[in-house]
Design a protein around this motif. Structure first.
Motif, mmCIF file in Angstrom:
data_model
loop_
_atom_site.group_PDB
_atom_site.id
_atom_site.type_symbol
_atom_site.label_atom_id
_atom_site.label_comp_id
_atom_site.label_asym_id
_atom_site.label_seq_id
_atom_site.Cartn_x
_atom_site.Cartn_y
_atom_site.Cartn_z
ATOM 1 N N GLU A 37 24.414 29.178 53.170
ATOM 2 C CA GLU A 37 23.757 28.046 53.487
ATOM 3 C C GLU A 37 22.324 27.856 53.032
ATOM 4 O O GLU A 37 21.846 26.898 52.681
ATOM 5 C CB GLU A 37 23.898 27.830 55.121
ATOM 6 C CG GLU A 37 25.256 27.442 55.584
ATOM 7 C CD GLU A 37 25.237 27.638 57.254
ATOM 8 O OE1 GLU A 37 25.961 27.288 57.901
ATOM 9 O OE2 GLU A 37 24.440 28.630 57.785
ATOM 10 N N ARG A 38 21.677 29.217 52.910
ATOM 11 C CA ARG A 38 20.491 29.053 52.596
ATOM 12 C C ARG A 38 20.496 28.650 51.005
ATOM 13 O O ARG A 38 19.589 28.032 50.344
ATOM 14 C CB ARG A 38 19.869 30.400 52.705
ATOM 15 C CG ARG A 38 19.337 30.816 54.081
ATOM 16 C CD ARG A 38 18.645 32.077 54.187
ATOM 17 N NE ARG A 38 19.319 33.246 53.916
ATOM 18 C CZ ARG A 38 20.100 33.863 54.640
ATOM 19 N NH1 ARG A 38 20.339 33.534 56.014
ATOM 20 N NH2 ARG A 38 20.853 34.957 54.308
ATOM 21 N N ARG A 89 16.745 21.542 47.764
ATOM 22 C CA ARG A 89 15.291 21.049 47.718
ATOM 23 C C ARG A 89 14.663 21.265 46.245
ATOM 24 O O ARG A 89 14.051 20.506 45.741
ATOM 25 C CB ARG A 89 14.532 22.025 48.332
ATOM 26 C CG ARG A 89 14.472 21.913 50.106
ATOM 27 C CD ARG A 89 13.750 22.963 50.577
ATOM 28 N NE ARG A 89 13.867 24.577 50.521
ATOM 29 C CZ ARG A 89 14.816 25.195 51.228
ATOM 30 N NH1 ARG A 89 15.511 24.673 52.167
ATOM 31 N NH2 ARG A 89 14.900 26.329 50.780
ATOM 32 N N THR A 145 20.715 27.184 57.622
ATOM 33 C CA THR A 145 20.251 28.400 56.829
ATOM 34 C C THR A 145 20.424 29.487 57.556
ATOM 35 O O THR A 145 19.847 30.548 57.102
ATOM 36 C CB THR A 145 18.721 28.296 56.878
ATOM 37 O OG1 THR A 145 17.974 28.169 57.950
ATOM 38 C CG2 THR A 145 18.447 26.944 55.852
ATOM 39 N N ALA A 201 20.817 24.946 50.810
ATOM 40 C CA ALA A 201 19.519 24.286 51.233
ATOM 41 C C ALA A 201 18.524 24.313 50.089
ATOM 42 O O ALA A 201 17.827 23.445 49.564
ATOM 43 C CB ALA A 201 19.074 24.765 52.240
ATOM 44 N N SER A 202 18.297 25.515 49.234
ATOM 45 C CA SER A 202 17.518 25.754 48.143
ATOM 46 C C SER A 202 17.896 24.882 47.155
ATOM 47 O O SER A 202 16.834 24.395 46.449
ATOM 48 C CB SER A 202 17.471 27.262 48.019
ATOM 49 O OG SER A 202 16.421 27.623 47.064
ATOM 50 N N GLY A 236 24.956 19.638 57.157
ATOM 51 C CA GLY A 236 23.626 19.303 57.375
ATOM 52 C C GLY A 236 23.277 17.886 57.662
ATOM 53 O O GLY A 236 24.254 17.009 57.431
ATOM 54 N N SER A 270 10.457 19.595 55.709
ATOM 55 C CA SER A 270 11.886 18.881 55.475
ATOM 56 C C SER A 270 11.890 17.301 54.917
ATOM 57 O O SER A 270 12.673 16.580 55.414
ATOM 58 C CB SER A 270 12.740 19.289 56.624
ATOM 59 O OG SER A 270 13.070 20.680 56.880
ATOM 60 N N LEU A 309 18.868 21.113 57.298
ATOM 61 C CA LEU A 309 20.199 21.868 56.887
ATOM 62 C C LEU A 309 20.067 23.401 57.412
ATOM 63 O O LEU A 309 19.184 23.971 57.621
ATOM 64 C CB LEU A 309 19.953 21.915 55.241
ATOM 65 C CG LEU A 309 19.707 20.820 54.447
ATOM 66 C CD1 LEU A 309 19.280 21.080 52.949
ATOM 67 C CD2 LEU A 309 20.821 19.803 54.634
#
Length: 124
Positions: free
Chosen positions: A30-31, A38, A25, A34-35, A79, A52, A23
Protein backbone atom coordinates in the motif's frame (compact mmCIF):
# COMPACT_ATOMS: atom_id res chain seq x y z
CA UNK A 1 0.11 42.63 -25.65
CA UNK A 2 -1.75 40.72 -28.32
CA UNK A 3 -5.45 40.48 -27.38
CA UNK A 4 -5.63 36.92 -28.78
CA UNK A 5 -2.80 35.86 -26.46
CA UNK A 6 -4.54 37.57 -23.53
CA UNK A 7 -7.82 35.77 -24.22
CA UNK A 8 -6.02 32.42 -24.14
CA UNK A 9 -4.79 33.06 -20.59
CA UNK A 10 -7.71 34.86 -19.00
CA UNK A 11 -8.89 33.99 -15.49
CA UNK A 12 -12.07 32.32 -16.68
CA UNK A 13 -10.42 30.04 -19.24
CA UNK A 14 -7.33 29.06 -17.24
CA UNK A 15 -7.94 26.20 -14.84
CA UNK A 16 -6.50 24.72 -11.67
CA UNK A 17 -6.75 20.97 -11.15
CA UNK A 18 -6.66 19.82 -7.52
CA UNK A 19 -6.27 16.17 -6.54
CA UNK A 20 -7.28 15.18 -3.00
CA UNK A 21 -6.47 11.72 -1.73
CA UNK A 22 -6.53 9.50 1.31
CA UNK A 23 -4.63 6.31 0.57
CA UNK A 24 -3.96 3.35 2.85
CA UNK A 25 -0.32 2.94 3.93
CA UNK A 26 -0.44 0.05 6.40
CA UNK A 27 1.37 -2.54 4.29
CA UNK A 28 4.50 -2.22 2.21
CA UNK A 29 2.43 -2.81 -0.95
CA UNK A 30 0.00 0.00 0.00
CA UNK A 31 2.86 2.41 0.79
CA UNK A 32 4.41 1.64 -2.59
CA UNK A 33 1.10 2.25 -4.41
CA UNK A 34 0.61 5.57 -2.58
CA UNK A 35 4.17 6.61 -3.35
CA UNK A 36 3.81 5.74 -7.05
CA UNK A 37 0.59 7.75 -7.23
CA UNK A 38 2.25 10.81 -5.65
CA UNK A 39 5.30 10.48 -7.89
CA UNK A 40 3.01 10.23 -10.92
CA UNK A 41 1.33 13.48 -9.94
CA UNK A 42 4.70 15.20 -9.55
CA UNK A 43 5.88 13.83 -12.90
CA UNK A 44 2.73 15.25 -14.50
CA UNK A 45 3.51 18.74 -13.19
CA UNK A 46 1.44 18.80 -10.01
CA UNK A 47 2.80 20.49 -6.88
CA UNK A 48 2.03 19.60 -3.30
CA UNK A 49 -0.39 22.08 -1.72
CA UNK A 50 -0.83 20.09 1.50
CA UNK A 51 0.19 16.55 2.41
CA UNK A 52 -2.63 14.87 0.47
CA UNK A 53 -3.59 17.70 -1.87
CA UNK A 54 -1.75 18.31 -5.11
CA UNK A 55 -2.53 21.05 -7.63
CA UNK A 56 -1.59 22.03 -11.15
CA UNK A 57 -2.21 25.12 -13.27
CA UNK A 58 -3.54 24.50 -16.77
CA UNK A 59 -3.79 27.26 -19.41
CA UNK A 60 -7.10 25.91 -20.78
CA UNK A 61 -10.02 23.61 -20.02
CA UNK A 62 -8.79 21.22 -22.69
CA UNK A 63 -5.38 21.01 -21.09
CA UNK A 64 -6.99 20.43 -17.68
CA UNK A 65 -8.94 17.50 -19.14
CA UNK A 66 -5.68 15.95 -20.40
CA UNK A 67 -4.22 16.00 -16.87
CA UNK A 68 -7.44 14.80 -15.27
CA UNK A 69 -7.54 11.87 -17.68
CA UNK A 70 -3.90 11.07 -16.96
CA UNK A 71 -4.57 11.15 -13.21
CA UNK A 72 -7.57 8.83 -13.60
CA UNK A 73 -5.42 6.35 -15.54
CA UNK A 74 -3.00 6.18 -12.58
CA UNK A 75 -5.51 5.81 -9.74
CA UNK A 76 -4.41 3.36 -7.05
CA UNK A 77 -6.58 0.30 -6.48
CA UNK A 78 -7.46 1.23 -2.88
CA UNK A 79 -8.17 4.50 -1.11
CA UNK A 80 -10.13 7.63 -1.90
CA UNK A 81 -9.21 10.15 -4.58
CA UNK A 82 -11.08 13.32 -5.54
CA UNK A 83 -10.38 15.59 -8.49
CA UNK A 84 -11.62 19.17 -8.64
CA UNK A 85 -11.06 21.63 -11.46
CA UNK A 86 -11.82 25.31 -11.02
CA UNK A 87 -11.12 28.48 -12.95
CA UNK A 88 -8.14 30.65 -12.13
CA UNK A 89 -10.61 33.35 -11.04
CA UNK A 90 -12.20 30.95 -8.51
CA UNK A 91 -8.76 29.79 -7.32
CA UNK A 92 -7.78 33.42 -6.78
CA UNK A 93 -10.70 33.87 -4.36
CA UNK A 94 -9.33 31.18 -2.02
CA UNK A 95 -8.53 32.46 1.43
CA UNK A 96 -5.36 31.04 2.96
CA UNK A 97 -4.55 31.24 6.63
CA UNK A 98 -1.01 30.48 7.68
CA UNK A 99 -0.41 29.86 11.34
CA UNK A 100 2.89 30.06 13.06
CA UNK A 101 4.41 27.11 14.81
CA UNK A 102 5.01 27.74 18.45
CA UNK A 103 8.54 26.96 19.46
CA UNK A 104 9.10 25.92 23.04
CA UNK A 105 11.88 27.89 24.59
CA UNK A 106 14.40 25.80 26.37
CA UNK A 107 13.73 25.97 30.07
CA UNK A 108 16.84 26.72 32.02
CA UNK A 109 16.97 24.85 35.27
CA UNK A 110 19.25 26.06 38.00
CA UNK A 111 22.32 23.93 38.35
CA UNK A 112 23.50 23.24 41.85
CA UNK A 113 27.19 23.08 42.47
CA UNK A 114 28.89 21.58 45.45
CA UNK A 115 31.60 23.77 46.81
CA UNK A 116 34.80 21.87 47.30
CA UNK A 117 37.68 23.11 49.39
CA UNK A 118 41.06 21.89 48.28
CA UNK A 119 43.67 21.23 50.90
CA UNK A 120 46.31 23.92 51.04
CA UNK A 121 49.04 21.67 52.34
CA UNK A 122 50.61 19.08 50.08
CA UNK A 123 50.26 15.41 50.93
CA UNK A 124 53.34 13.84 52.28
Amino acid sequence: MDSNKFSRLNQYRSMWVLVFFDLPTETKKERRAASLFRKGLLKDGFNMFQFSIYMRFCPSRENAQVHIKRTKMNLPKHGHVGILHITDKQFGMMELFLGTKEVETEKLTPVSYTHLTLPTTPYV
